[in-house]
Design a protein around this motif. Sequence first.
Motif, PDB file in Angstrom:
ATOM      1  N   VAL A   1      -6.131  69.087 -33.738  1.00  9.40           N
ATOM      2  CA  VAL A   1      -6.700  70.056 -32.975  1.00  9.40           C
ATOM      3  C   VAL A   1      -7.360  71.479 -34.237  1.00  9.40           C
ATOM      4  CG1 VAL A   1      -7.223  72.151 -31.070  1.00  9.40           C
ATOM      5  CG2 VAL A   1      -5.390  70.190 -30.856  1.00  9.40           C
ATOM      6  N   HIS A   2      -8.934  70.453 -34.214  1.00 10.26           N
ATOM      7  CA  HIS A   2      -9.604  71.275 -34.814  1.00 10.26           C
ATOM      8  C   HIS A   2     -10.393  72.412 -34.197  1.00 10.26           C
ATOM      9  CE1 HIS A   2      -9.533  68.123 -37.952  1.00 10.26           C
ATOM     10  NE2 HIS A   2      -8.964  67.621 -37.176  1.00 10.26           N
ATOM     11  N   ILE A   3     -10.298  73.754 -34.836  1.00  9.39           N
ATOM     12  CA  ILE A   3     -10.840  74.915 -34.175  1.00  9.39           C
ATOM     13  C   ILE A   3     -12.438  75.525 -35.486  1.00  9.39           C
ATOM     14  CG2 ILE A   3     -10.736  77.243 -33.086  1.00  9.39           C
ATOM     15  CD1 ILE A   3      -8.273  75.880 -32.670  1.00  9.39           C
ATOM     16  N   LYS A   4     -13.156  75.387 -35.033  1.00  6.02           N
ATOM     17  CA  LYS A   4     -14.110  76.229 -35.847  1.00  6.02           C
ATOM     18  C   LYS A   4     -14.628  77.918 -35.244  1.00  6.02           C
ATOM     19  CE  LYS A   4     -16.774  72.320 -37.929  1.00  6.02           C
ATOM     20  NZ  LYS A   4     -18.189  71.834 -38.557  1.00  6.02           N
ATOM     21  N   LEU A   5     -14.607  78.877 -35.731  1.00  5.00           N
ATOM     22  CA  LEU A   5     -14.534  80.272 -35.497  1.00  5.00           C
ATOM     23  C   LEU A   5     -15.892  80.463 -36.113  1.00  5.00           C
ATOM     24  CD1 LEU A   5     -11.054  80.989 -36.145  1.00  5.00           C
ATOM     25  CD2 LEU A   5     -12.369  80.601 -34.155  1.00  5.00           C
ATOM     26  N   SER A   6     -16.564  81.323 -34.710  1.00  6.28           N
ATOM     27  CA  SER A   6     -18.094  81.992 -35.308  1.00  6.28           C
ATOM     28  C   SER A   6     -18.555  82.332 -36.480  1.00  6.28           C
ATOM     29  CB  SER A   6     -18.031  83.178 -34.036  1.00  6.28           C
ATOM     30  OG  SER A   6     -17.456  84.471 -34.333  1.00  6.28           O
ATOM     31  N   ASN A   7     -17.030  83.341 -37.122  1.00  6.34           N
ATOM     32  CA  ASN A   7     -16.834  83.341 -38.973  1.00  6.34           C
ATOM     33  C   ASN A   7     -17.412  82.304 -39.967  1.00  6.34           C
ATOM     34  OD1 ASN A   7     -14.601  82.368 -38.975  1.00  6.34           O
ATOM     35  ND2 ASN A   7     -13.168  84.464 -39.385  1.00  6.34           N
ATOM     36  N   LYS A   8     -17.620  80.976 -38.884  1.00  3.28           N
ATOM     37  CA  LYS A   8     -17.323  79.892 -39.745  1.00  3.28           C
ATOM     38  C   LYS A   8     -15.787  79.322 -40.616  1.00  3.28           C
ATOM     39  CE  LYS A   8     -21.872  80.053 -39.004  1.00  3.28           C
ATOM     40  NZ  LYS A   8     -22.949  79.655 -40.819  1.00  3.28           N
ATOM     41  N   GLU A   9     -15.059  80.024 -39.909  1.00  2.00           N
ATOM     42  CA  GLU A   9     -13.483  79.354 -40.624  1.00  2.00           C
ATOM     43  C   GLU A   9     -13.228  78.192 -40.128  1.00  2.00           C
ATOM     44  OE1 GLU A   9      -9.409  81.308 -41.245  1.00  2.00           O
ATOM     45  OE2 GLU A   9     -10.697  82.311 -40.752  1.00  2.00           O
ATOM     46  N   THR A  10     -12.199  77.361 -40.348  1.00  2.00           N
ATOM     47  CA  THR A  10     -12.162  76.193 -39.624  1.00  2.00           C
ATOM     48  C   THR A  10     -10.859  76.365 -40.203  1.00  2.00           C
ATOM     49  OG1 THR A  10     -13.380  74.934 -40.467  1.00  2.00           O
ATOM     50  CG2 THR A  10     -11.462  73.942 -39.708  1.00  2.00           C
ATOM     51  N   VAL A  11     -10.010  75.782 -38.769  1.00  2.00           N
ATOM     52  CA  VAL A  11      -8.525  76.208 -38.260  1.00  2.00           C
ATOM     53  C   VAL A  11      -8.056  74.341 -37.502  1.00  2.00           C
ATOM     54  CG1 VAL A  11      -6.887  77.346 -36.817  1.00  2.00           C
ATOM     55  CG2 VAL A  11      -8.439  78.598 -37.955  1.00  2.00           C
ATOM     56  N   ILE A  12      -6.416  74.590 -38.082  1.00  2.00           N
ATOM     57  CA  ILE A  12      -6.601  72.942 -37.738  1.00  2.00           C
ATOM     58  C   ILE A  12      -5.482  72.457 -37.262  1.00  2.00           C
ATOM     59  CG2 ILE A  12      -5.881  70.534 -38.184  1.00  2.00           C
ATOM     60  CD1 ILE A  12      -8.684  70.139 -40.651  1.00  2.00           C
ATOM     61  N   VAL A  13      -5.034  72.988 -35.818  1.00  2.00           N
ATOM     62  CA  VAL A  13      -3.195  73.060 -35.253  1.00  2.00           C
ATOM     63  C   VAL A  13      -3.115  72.158 -35.512  1.00  2.00           C
ATOM     64  CG1 VAL A  13      -1.912  74.317 -33.647  1.00  2.00           C
ATOM     65  CG2 VAL A  13      -4.388  74.785 -34.320  1.00  2.00           C
ATOM     66  N   TYR A  14      -1.820  71.379 -35.935  1.00  2.87           N
ATOM     67  CA  TYR A  14      -0.866  70.201 -36.017  1.00  2.87           C
ATOM     68  C   TYR A  14       0.344  70.105 -36.436  1.00  2.87           C
ATOM     69  CZ  TYR A  14       0.095  70.664 -40.896  1.00  2.87           C
ATOM     70  OH  TYR A  14       1.022  70.765 -42.088  1.00  2.87           O
ATOM     71  N   GLU A  15       1.097  69.084 -36.038  1.00  2.56           N
ATOM     72  CA  GLU A  15       2.733  68.801 -36.284  1.00  2.56           C
ATOM     73  C   GLU A  15       3.739  69.492 -37.015  1.00  2.56           C
ATOM     74  OE1 GLU A  15       1.863  65.535 -37.511  1.00  2.56           O
ATOM     75  OE2 GLU A  15       0.815  66.395 -35.926  1.00  2.56           O
ATOM     76  N   GLY A  16       2.172  69.791 -38.456  1.00  2.00           N
ATOM     77  CA  GLY A  16       2.967  69.856 -39.912  1.00  2.00           C
ATOM     78  C   GLY A  16       3.390  71.231 -39.896  1.00  2.00           C
ATOM     79  N   ASP A  17       4.050  71.852 -40.684  1.00  2.00           N
ATOM     80  CA  ASP A  17       4.046  73.447 -41.238  1.00  2.00           C
ATOM     81  C   ASP A  17       2.616  73.684 -41.744  1.00  2.00           C
ATOM     82  OD1 ASP A  17       6.677  73.039 -40.976  1.00  2.00           O
ATOM     83  OD2 ASP A  17       7.092  72.517 -43.469  1.00  2.00           O
ATOM     84  N   SER A  18       2.746  75.178 -41.923  1.00  2.00           N
ATOM     85  CA  SER A  18       1.703  75.653 -42.245  1.00  2.00           C
ATOM     86  C   SER A  18       0.542  75.587 -43.367  1.00  2.00           C
ATOM     87  CB  SER A  18       1.079  77.156 -41.702  1.00  2.00           C
ATOM     88  OG  SER A  18       1.652  77.550 -40.683  1.00  2.00           O
ATOM     89  N   LYS A  19      -0.649  75.483 -43.895  1.00  2.00           N
ATOM     90  CA  LYS A  19      -0.724  75.376 -45.385  1.00  2.00           C
ATOM     91  C   LYS A  19      -2.407  75.511 -45.445  1.00  2.00           C
ATOM     92  CE  LYS A  19      -0.436  70.450 -44.973  1.00  2.00           C
ATOM     93  NZ  LYS A  19       1.133  69.235 -45.804  1.00  2.00           N
ATOM     94  N   LEU A  20      -2.809  75.747 -46.782  1.00  4.75           N
ATOM     95  CA  LEU A  20      -3.712  75.579 -46.978  1.00  4.75           C
ATOM     96  C   LEU A  20      -4.484  74.267 -47.522  1.00  4.75           C
ATOM     97  CD1 LEU A  20      -6.465  77.664 -46.464  1.00  4.75           C
ATOM     98  CD2 LEU A  20      -6.106  78.835 -48.953  1.00  4.75           C
ATOM     99  N   ILE A  21      -5.376  73.696 -47.320  1.00  3.35           N
ATOM    100  CA  ILE A  21      -6.200  72.375 -47.536  1.00  3.35           C
ATOM    101  C   ILE A  21      -7.576  72.578 -47.777  1.00  3.35           C
ATOM    102  CG2 ILE A  21      -6.293  70.240 -48.275  1.00  3.35           C
ATOM    103  CD1 ILE A  21      -3.537  70.023 -46.542  1.00  3.35           C
ATOM    104  N   LYS A  22      -8.515  72.814 -48.957  1.00  2.00           N
ATOM    105  CA  LYS A  22      -9.368  72.940 -49.386  1.00  2.00           C
ATOM    106  C   LYS A  22     -10.692  73.668 -48.021  1.00  2.00           C
ATOM    107  CE  LYS A  22     -10.005  67.993 -51.352  1.00  2.00           C
ATOM    108  NZ  LYS A  22     -11.069  66.684 -50.789  1.00  2.00           N
ATOM    109  N   GLY A  23      -9.417  74.950 -47.922  1.00  2.00           N
ATOM    110  CA  GLY A  23     -11.013  76.017 -47.112  1.00  2.00           C
ATOM    111  C   GLY A  23     -10.166  76.321 -46.101  1.00  2.00           C
ATOM    112  N   ALA A  24      -9.465  75.037 -45.273  1.00  2.00           N
ATOM    113  CA  ALA A  24      -9.023  74.451 -44.010  1.00  2.00           C
ATOM    114  C   ALA A  24      -7.755  75.350 -43.918  1.00  2.00           C
ATOM    115  CB  ALA A  24      -9.706  73.468 -43.616  1.00  2.00           C
ATOM    116  N   ARG A  25      -7.256  75.566 -42.732  1.00  2.00           N
ATOM    117  CA  ARG A  25      -6.243  76.649 -42.676  1.00  2.00           C
ATOM    118  C   ARG A  25      -5.061  75.310 -41.550  1.00  2.00           C
ATOM    119  NH1 ARG A  25      -5.371  82.345 -40.443  1.00  2.00           N
ATOM    120  NH2 ARG A  25      -7.330  82.274 -39.495  1.00  2.00           N
ATOM    121  N   TYR A  26      -4.270  75.104 -41.962  1.00  2.00           N
ATOM    122  CA  TYR A  26      -4.411  73.522 -41.233  1.00  2.00           C
ATOM    123  C   TYR A  26      -2.532  74.662 -41.035  1.00  2.00           C
ATOM    124  CZ  TYR A  26      -5.563  70.049 -42.492  1.00  2.00           C
ATOM    125  OH  TYR A  26      -6.648  68.477 -43.123  1.00  2.00           O
ATOM    126  N   LEU A  27      -2.764  74.649 -39.713  1.00  2.00           N
ATOM    127  CA  LEU A  27      -1.221  75.950 -38.910  1.00  2.00           C
ATOM    128  C   LEU A  27      -0.700  75.035 -37.746  1.00  2.00           C
ATOM    129  CD1 LEU A  27      -3.387  79.235 -37.495  1.00  2.00           C
ATOM    130  CD2 LEU A  27      -2.171  78.173 -39.526  1.00  2.00           C
TER     131      LEU A  27
END
Length: 441
Positions: A165-191
């Motif tokens: 689930v790729h989410i773009k926020l109004s502050n231009k931040e990208t959050v990617i929700v997935y089945e794995g562990d949380s981590k930061l990859i190339k400026g995107a937060r995988y949660l």
Amino acid sequence: MKHEKIKVFNKEFEFVEFEGKKYIEENYIFSNKLIKKNHSYGYDTPKYCTDSYDHTKDYLKFSELDVKSWRIVSDDEFGIPINTYAGNQHHYPITIAHYGLQLFGKIIKPYTCYMGGHLEHSIDFSIERGNISLKAGTVTGYSLPLLFGSLISSIEIKPESIFRVHIKLSNKETVIVYEGDSKLIKGARYLSLEDFKKLDPNLNITDLRVRGSVNIAFCKDIINNPCYKEMLKVADWFVLNQASDGSWKSYFEHVFYLGRTDPMSSGWSSALGQGLAISFLTRVYHITGNKKYLNACIAGLNPFEVKSEDGGVLTYWDGQYMFYEEYPTSPASFVLNGFIFSLIGLYDLSQYGVSKAAELFNKGFLTLKKILPLYDLGNKSAYDLTHYTCMTFPNIARWGYHITHINQLFAMYCITGDENINTFYSRWKSYLDEGFSCRTN
């Protein structure tokens, strides 16, 4: 791929051979199968409507329109589309209804496929809340273009599925929700899902993309949705600009077919405009419950019973079969797509218990079955019947209108279940898909 010359009707054309078939490159003969872009060849896929017609849903994929990008369309001071003809600007009910149906479609169907094939999906839509269930592999994805900030209330993931689930926020931040562990990859937060639930629930989301199997329930504050407000503004334009005879008039002189039909004086009515406006306003009524929109539709039936020469949209084929004219021309033009659009509008209104709409639909549908063969040219369809009324050659529908005819016939088959309509739908579709044409004698 090789280029050679081929003679057609004693005229020589250059052709290209592609996958064992020969295609003429000149514009004189057009094949929908092969198109040339930037000096390369490929297939052109027609956009067919494949979903069963529903009078409460997206109208013949009008959600995919971009009316305000049309070359002759601009905005008036209130944001209502306005058309430019012969250097002058006019409100054109047909264009405005297209825009209204586009807005409705984007509200009722807030998703597009951005990669891979189409997903199995279901939507539980209401004014206050929305729920979307998507089921597919991660090679397929859907975009939910949120035209306003939306609050995600919960995300339920199928336990056995992988998802993104790729989410773009109004502050231009990208959050990617997935089945794995949380981590930061190339400026995107995988949660992970658990860490995502810890975020502030009042996220201002500007874009949402989904891959895999996932159920998303999210708040849809439709009332404050700019798209919803815009739709109501367009609907109110139709209420305020309806003439006393129930029509939505075009206040400019127009010539449908120069050399065949006489000019139409300013203030003419169109069955296409009536039909599209009714289809739009019934849908607005469906999600608002405001009877002023339904009442406008009922008043909009009056022109269907008034002859075109008297300001209405009614004419007759063979002196007895009721036909609703897109253009009230002299002689009559019998434009097919406008007629069917008007029938669909009548059907939509009939679904709210309006018996007069059902009666007008049934009479018009009888006419459609009677005259539909006259539009069949053996490998294309005719745009109108001026080749009969003006005793001349057919006005062939260009492929875009032929595709419109196909989609309209599919909708009419869904509505009526009439197998004769289905026969013409399949036949006309084969003209595009298979290059089919009539056998010669």
